[in-house]
Design a protein around this motif. Structure first.
Motif, PDB file in Angstrom:
ATOM      1  N   SER A  46       5.157  -8.951  20.069  1.00 51.79           N
ATOM      2  CA  SER A  46       6.301  -9.858  20.046  1.00 51.79           C
ATOM      3  C   SER A  46       7.383  -9.254  20.925  1.00 51.79           C
ATOM      4  O   SER A  46       7.843  -8.138  20.674  1.00 51.79           O
ATOM      5  CB  SER A  46       6.815 -10.047  18.617  1.00 51.79           C
TER       6      SER A  46
ATOM      7  N   ALA B 193       2.281  -5.982  28.229  1.00 50.05           N
ATOM      8  CA  ALA B 193       2.402  -7.010  27.196  1.00 50.05           C
ATOM      9  C   ALA B 193       2.620  -8.316  27.945  1.00 50.05           C
ATOM     10  O   ALA B 193       3.616  -8.483  28.649  1.00 50.05           O
ATOM     11  CB  ALA B 193       3.566  -6.722  26.260  1.00 50.05           C
ATOM     12  N   ARG B 194       1.671  -9.236  27.801  1.00 49.16           N
ATOM     13  CA  ARG B 194       1.702 -10.485  28.578  1.00 49.16           C
ATOM     14  C   ARG B 194       2.128 -11.645  27.691  1.00 49.16           C
ATOM     15  O   ARG B 194       1.630 -11.808  26.576  1.00 49.16           O
ATOM     16  CB  ARG B 194       0.329 -10.772  29.178  1.00 49.16           C
TER      17      ARG B 194
ATOM     18  N   VAL C 287       4.762  -4.269  18.028  1.00 42.58           N
ATOM     19  CA  VAL C 287       3.303  -4.319  17.940  1.00 42.58           C
ATOM     20  C   VAL C 287       2.934  -4.236  16.461  1.00 42.58           C
ATOM     21  O   VAL C 287       2.900  -3.144  15.879  1.00 42.58           O
ATOM     22  CB  VAL C 287       2.657  -3.170  18.731  1.00 42.58           C
TER      23      VAL C 287
ATOM     24  N   SER D 285       5.756 -14.537  21.907  1.00 43.93           N
ATOM     25  CA  SER D 285       4.537 -13.911  21.414  1.00 43.93           C
ATOM     26  C   SER D 285       3.627 -13.630  22.598  1.00 43.93           C
ATOM     27  O   SER D 285       3.543 -14.425  23.532  1.00 43.93           O
ATOM     28  CB  SER D 285       3.825 -14.824  20.415  1.00 43.93           C
ATOM     29  N   GLY D 286       2.945 -12.496  22.563  1.00 45.12           N
ATOM     30  CA  GLY D 286       2.071 -12.134  23.670  1.00 45.12           C
ATOM     31  C   GLY D 286       0.916 -11.266  23.226  1.00 45.12           C
ATOM     32  O   GLY D 286       0.665 -11.091  22.031  1.00 45.12           O
ATOM     33  N   THR D 287       0.235 -10.700  24.200  1.00 42.83           N
ATOM     34  CA  THR D 287      -0.955  -9.895  23.967  1.00 42.83           C
ATOM     35  C   THR D 287      -0.916  -8.665  24.866  1.00 42.83           C
ATOM     36  O   THR D 287      -0.471  -8.739  26.014  1.00 42.83           O
ATOM     37  CB  THR D 287      -2.231 -10.705  24.272  1.00 42.83           C
TER      38      THR D 287
ATOM     39  N   GLU E 242      -2.470  -6.040  27.346  1.00 42.67           N
ATOM     40  CA  GLU E 242      -3.527  -6.034  28.348  1.00 42.67           C
ATOM     41  C   GLU E 242      -3.555  -4.685  29.051  1.00 42.67           C
ATOM     42  O   GLU E 242      -2.538  -3.997  29.146  1.00 42.67           O
ATOM     43  CB  GLU E 242      -3.296  -7.132  29.394  1.00 42.67           C
TER      44      GLU E 242
ATOM     45  N   LYS F  57       4.734 -10.331  32.526  1.00 44.68           N
ATOM     46  CA  LYS F  57       4.147  -9.087  32.038  1.00 44.68           C
ATOM     47  C   LYS F  57       5.213  -7.993  31.927  1.00 44.68           C
ATOM     48  O   LYS F  57       5.982  -7.773  32.855  1.00 44.68           O
ATOM     49  CB  LYS F  57       3.029  -8.611  32.959  1.00 44.68           C
TER      50      LYS F  57
ATOM     51  N   GLY G 142      -5.730  -6.497  23.707  1.00 40.69           N
ATOM     52  CA  GLY G 142      -6.047  -7.488  22.689  1.00 40.69           C
ATOM     53  C   GLY G 142      -5.099  -7.476  21.502  1.00 40.69           C
ATOM     54  O   GLY G 142      -5.066  -8.447  20.742  1.00 40.69           O
ATOM     55  N   MET G 143      -4.322  -6.393  21.317  1.00 40.85           N
ATOM     56  CA  MET G 143      -3.356  -6.360  20.221  1.00 40.85           C
ATOM     57  C   MET G 143      -2.258  -7.403  20.449  1.00 40.85           C
ATOM     58  O   MET G 143      -1.854  -7.664  21.574  1.00 40.85           O
ATOM     59  CB  MET G 143      -2.718  -4.979  20.101  1.00 40.85           C
ATOM     60  N   LEU G 144      -1.768  -7.985  19.328  1.00 43.60           N
ATOM     61  CA  LEU G 144      -0.673  -8.937  19.410  1.00 43.60           C
ATOM     62  C   LEU G 144       0.645  -8.200  19.607  1.00 43.60           C
ATOM     63  O   LEU G 144       0.814  -7.062  19.146  1.00 43.60           O
ATOM     64  CB  LEU G 144      -0.603  -9.796  18.156  1.00 43.60           C
TER      65      LEU G 144
END
Length: 359
Positions: free
Chosen positions: A272, A205-206, A227, A64-66, A68, A255, A268-270
């Motif tokens: 996978s 995506a981090r 996403v 899972s990531g976010t 950026e 990343k 800020g979006m989640l």
């Protein structure tokens, strides 16, 4: 093509734990009854055991990531002054070099006019001194002083010209205005943030990768990123693997660089991420157990209990968990194949607890 987003690893683990709990209810009832009967006798806990199994090695990992921004900058004026105009708002897309805001320039324009006048005088003085020196009417020292005065005047004019230019704040790269901290009429100080600018033509995506798994990651690996907010899958590549672990969690930052046509992927979006393992990493014979066998202790440690047939005691084993596969969870450290893991009654155990194995 729209695909269903992959669940985060913790969510998959929780769902698997819930789904498999019912399958052991009958066995647990037998163990509970045996333990109730033993209350009148020695302090021995009745348990059931099962040999540790193996499963086919994983071919990819899910994290899972976010999302950026690829780049972000805090923009500020380099000189002080009163804000005259603000030309953009939050959320605006701007071009490289586009004017964002400006200060009242009168003071700096006046200084520049003065330095330009001084520069004209210094140039004239240097020209005359050169002629007089050629006719031997001026000493070499006086000629050097005239040339030095010209250089000082030129430097002052350059500084004044730069200060006047700095009353205009421009975008250093194309991007989105994510924050605006100035308004017309307010006083701006040098270095005080005026805008936040983010570059989102490409995004990252981090994810956070545990220490035990970072060695499997490779730069340039193709990754599929779900996403959920957009209901879509995006393909990217592993671009950055942090060379230093977080001192507290002992984990590493990874990343994945993603294209962002239409700028729909927003910071800020989640996300996978399904990251395939390199060749040779997905081997057969990986030790795996059912997730309900793992006891989560107060300090966050994952523990299983192994039956020691010789001493008829339970032995506490701290394990490192990997990804969920089917109805099992991979144990990357702490167990070997065919060990006898306690599968019922483990919640009442401690290290060295006397046990009685029942069928």
């Amino acid at each position: 093509m729209l695909t269903s987003p992959q669940p985060p690893r913790w969510l998959a683990f929780a769902l698997l734990l819930s789904a498999t709990a019912c399958s052991k209810s009958a066995d647990k009832s037998a163990v509970t009854a045996a333990n109730a009967a033993s209350l009148q006798g020695p302090a021995t806990v009745a348990v059931q055991v099962q040999a540790v199994g193996t499963t086919t090695g994983v071919t990819d990992q899910t994290y899972s990531g976010t999302i950026e921004a690829e780049n972000m900058a805090s923009l500020a004026f380099n000189v002080a002054g009163s804000v005259r105009r603000v030309l953009v708002r939050e959320g605006d897309q701007v071009r490289q070099g586009q004017l964002l805001a400006e200060l009242n320039p009168e003071e700096y324009a006046g200084v520049l006019a003065g330095t330009d006048a001084s520069l004209l005088e210094a140039r004239d003085q240097a020209r005359r001194s050169k002629q007089l020196f050629a006719s031997e009417s001026l000493t070499e020292r006086e000629l050097v002083q005239a040339n030095a005065g010209l250089q000082r005047a030129e430097a002052n004019a350059r500084i004044a010209r730069k200060h006047l230019a700095d009353t205009y704040l421009r975008a250093p790269f194309a991007g989105l205005i994510s924050a605006k901290m100035v308004e017309p009429g307010v006083s701006a100080m040098p270095g005080a943030p005026a805008f936040s600018l983010i570059k989102t033509e490409q995004v990252f995506a981090r994810a956070v990768v545990p220490e035990a798994e970072i060695g499997r990651m490779r730069r340039g690996t193709s990754v599929r990123v779900q996403v959920p907010a957009l209901g879509r899958e995006v393909k990217g590549t592993v671009q950055v693997i942090s060379p230093v672990a977080d001192p507290t969690s002992r984990s590493f930052s990874l990343k994945v660089l993603l294209p962002n046509p239409g700028l729909r992927l927003l910071p800020g979006m989640l996300a996978s991420m399904r990251i395939p393992l390199p060749a040779g990493q997905g081997t057969a014979g990986v030790v795996a157990v059912a997730p309900q066998l793992v006891v989560q202790e107060a300090d966050g440690a994952s523990v299983v209990y192994v039956a020691d047939a010789a001493s008829k005691t339970a032995r506490r084993r701290r394990v490192v968990l990997g990804p969920v596969q089917g109805n099992q969870v991979v144990v990357s450290q702490g167990l070997t194949a065919n060990e006898q893991v306690i599968v019922a009654g483990q919640q009442r155990l401690h290290d060295g607890q006397a046990i009685r194995v029942i069928q």
